[in-house]
Design a protein around this motif. Sequence first.
Motif, PDB file in Angstrom:
ATOM      1  N   VAL A  50       0.840  -1.201   0.000  1.00 57.52           N
ATOM      2  CA  VAL A  50       0.000   0.000   0.000  1.00 57.52           C
ATOM      3  C   VAL A  50       0.876   1.252   0.000  1.00 57.52           C
ATOM      4  O   VAL A  50       0.616   2.200  -0.740  1.00 57.52           O
ATOM      5  N   TYR A  51       1.936   1.258   0.806  1.00 60.98           N
ATOM      6  CA  TYR A  51       2.854   2.401   0.826  1.00 60.98           C
ATOM      7  C   TYR A  51       3.507   2.596  -0.539  1.00 60.98           C
ATOM      8  O   TYR A  51       3.641   3.731  -1.019  1.00 60.98           O
ATOM      9  N   LEU A  52       3.914   1.489  -1.163  1.00 64.71           N
ATOM     10  CA  LEU A  52       4.506   1.581  -2.499  1.00 64.71           C
ATOM     11  C   LEU A  52       3.518   2.164  -3.504  1.00 64.71           C
ATOM     12  O   LEU A  52       3.881   3.020  -4.319  1.00 64.71           O
ATOM     13  N   GLN A  53       2.284   1.707  -3.447  1.00 70.63           N
ATOM     14  CA  GLN A  53       1.268   2.215  -4.375  1.00 70.63           C
ATOM     15  C   GLN A  53       1.059   3.714  -4.183  1.00 70.63           C
ATOM     16  O   GLN A  53       0.939   4.459  -5.157  1.00 70.63           O
ATOM     17  N   LYS A  54       1.040   4.161  -2.942  1.00 72.04           N
ATOM     18  CA  LYS A  54       0.891   5.587  -2.651  1.00 72.04           C
ATOM     19  C   LYS A  54       2.054   6.376  -3.254  1.00 72.04           C
ATOM     20  O   LYS A  54       1.855   7.416  -3.893  1.00 72.04           O
ATOM     21  N   LEU A  55       3.269   5.884  -3.059  1.00 72.64           N
ATOM     22  CA  LEU A  55       4.443   6.580  -3.589  1.00 72.64           C
ATOM     23  C   LEU A  55       4.461   6.570  -5.113  1.00 72.64           C
ATOM     24  O   LEU A  55       4.837   7.574  -5.738  1.00 72.64           O
ATOM     25  N   ILE A  56       4.051   5.463  -5.729  1.00 70.81           N
ATOM     26  CA  ILE A  56       3.964   5.399  -7.191  1.00 70.81           C
ATOM     27  C   ILE A  56       2.962   6.423  -7.696  1.00 70.81           C
ATOM     28  O   ILE A  56       3.231   7.154  -8.662  1.00 70.81           O
ATOM     29  N   LYS A  57       1.813   6.510  -7.043  1.00 72.72           N
ATOM     30  CA  LYS A  57       0.787   7.485  -7.436  1.00 72.72           C
ATOM     31  C   LYS A  57       1.326   8.908  -7.315  1.00 72.72           C
ATOM     32  O   LYS A  57       1.135   9.735  -8.216  1.00 72.72           O
ATOM     33  N   MET A  58       2.009   9.195  -6.213  1.00 69.07           N
ATOM     34  CA  MET A  58       2.571  10.531  -6.016  1.00 69.07           C
ATOM     35  C   MET A  58       3.597  10.850  -7.089  1.00 69.07           C
ATOM     36  O   MET A  58       3.625  11.962  -7.622  1.00 69.07           O
ATOM     37  N   GLU A  59       4.441   9.877  -7.426  1.00 67.98           N
ATOM     38  CA  GLU A  59       5.479  10.098  -8.438  1.00 67.98           C
ATOM     39  C   GLU A  59       4.853  10.336  -9.808  1.00 67.98           C
ATOM     40  O   GLU A  59       5.289  11.209 -10.551  1.00 67.98           O
ATOM     41  N   LYS A  60       3.814   9.564 -10.132  1.00 65.69           N
ATOM     42  CA  LYS A  60       3.130   9.761 -11.408  1.00 65.69           C
ATOM     43  C   LYS A  60       2.508  11.151 -11.484  1.00 65.69           C
ATOM     44  O   LYS A  60       2.529  11.788 -12.538  1.00 65.69           O
ATOM     45  N   GLU A  61       1.966  11.637 -10.375  1.00 66.34           N
ATOM     46  CA  GLU A  61       1.375  12.972 -10.352  1.00 66.34           C
ATOM     47  C   GLU A  61       2.429  14.039 -10.590  1.00 66.34           C
ATOM     48  O   GLU A  61       2.183  15.017 -11.294  1.00 66.34           O
ATOM     49  N   VAL A  62       3.608  13.856 -10.018  1.00 68.70           N
ATOM     50  CA  VAL A  62       4.707  14.804 -10.223  1.00 68.70           C
ATOM     51  C   VAL A  62       5.121  14.794 -11.693  1.00 68.70           C
ATOM     52  O   VAL A  62       5.291  15.855 -12.307  1.00 68.70           O
ATOM     53  N   ILE A  63       5.278  13.607 -12.265  1.00 68.44           N
ATOM     54  CA  ILE A  63       5.683  13.498 -13.670  1.00 68.44           C
ATOM     55  C   ILE A  63       4.637  14.119 -14.576  1.00 68.44           C
ATOM     56  O   ILE A  63       4.956  14.877 -15.503  1.00 68.44           O
ATOM     57  N   LEU A  64       3.353  13.860 -14.315  1.00 65.30           N
ATOM     58  CA  LEU A  64       2.273  14.427 -15.116  1.00 65.30           C
ATOM     59  C   LEU A  64       2.270  15.941 -15.007  1.00 65.30           C
ATOM     60  O   LEU A  64       2.133  16.652 -16.008  1.00 65.30           O
ATOM     61  N   SER A  65       2.471  16.453 -13.827  1.00 66.44           N
ATOM     62  CA  SER A  65       2.503  17.902 -13.617  1.00 66.44           C
ATOM     63  C   SER A  65       3.670  18.532 -14.362  1.00 66.44           C
ATOM     64  O   SER A  65       3.522  19.602 -14.973  1.00 66.44           O
ATOM     65  N   GLU A  66       4.831  17.883 -14.335  1.00 70.75           N
ATOM     66  CA  GLU A  66       5.996  18.390 -15.053  1.00 70.75           C
ATOM     67  C   GLU A  66       5.755  18.371 -16.553  1.00 70.75           C
ATOM     68  O   GLU A  66       6.139  19.304 -17.257  1.00 70.75           O
ATOM     69  N   ASP A  67       5.100  17.313 -17.043  1.00 76.42           N
ATOM     70  CA  ASP A  67       4.793  17.224 -18.472  1.00 76.42           C
ATOM     71  C   ASP A  67       3.832  18.328 -18.904  1.00 76.42           C
ATOM     72  O   ASP A  67       3.962  18.884 -20.001  1.00 76.42           O
ATOM     73  N   GLU A  68       2.882  18.649 -18.068  1.00 72.93           N
ATOM     74  CA  GLU A  68       1.894  19.683 -18.395  1.00 72.93           C
ATOM     75  C   GLU A  68       2.540  21.081 -18.418  1.00 72.93           C
ATOM     76  O   GLU A  68       2.078  21.959 -19.129  1.00 72.93           O
ATOM     77  N   GLU A  69       3.599  21.265 -17.638  1.00 72.91           N
ATOM     78  CA  GLU A  69       4.287  22.549 -17.598  1.00 72.91           C
ATOM     79  C   GLU A  69       5.125  22.786 -18.843  1.00 72.91           C
ATOM     80  O   GLU A  69       5.481  23.906 -19.146  1.00 72.91           O
ATOM     81  N   ARG A  70       5.429  21.754 -19.585  1.00 70.06           N
ATOM     82  CA  ARG A  70       6.282  21.880 -20.779  1.00 70.06           C
ATOM     83  C   ARG A  70       5.511  22.325 -21.955  1.00 70.06           C
ATOM     84  O   ARG A  70       4.474  22.327 -22.264  1.00 70.06           O
TER      85      ARG A  70
END
Length: 70
Positions: A50-70
């Motif tokens: 569950v902790y891993l899934q939470k961290l994966i979700k958070m990382e994906k959100e960061v990557i998506l946010s960075e992609d949207e800023e480009r």
Amino acid sequence: MSKIEDEVCEKIKARSIVGKQKYGVTMEEETLTRLEWLVHAQEEAMDFVVYLQKLIKMEKEVILSEDEER
């Protein structure tokens, strides 16, 4: 050992102290059956996933946010 391994060892020692204070026994004492230990380990592993899934979700959100800023 490396500094990283030393840090892990220190954390294990600290965790042992907390466990002794919380449960009043050490891992050497046979307070649980083998089945109880297996169930406990399984529950801990599920929490870990569950902790891993939470961290994966958070990382994906960061990557998506960075992609949207480009």
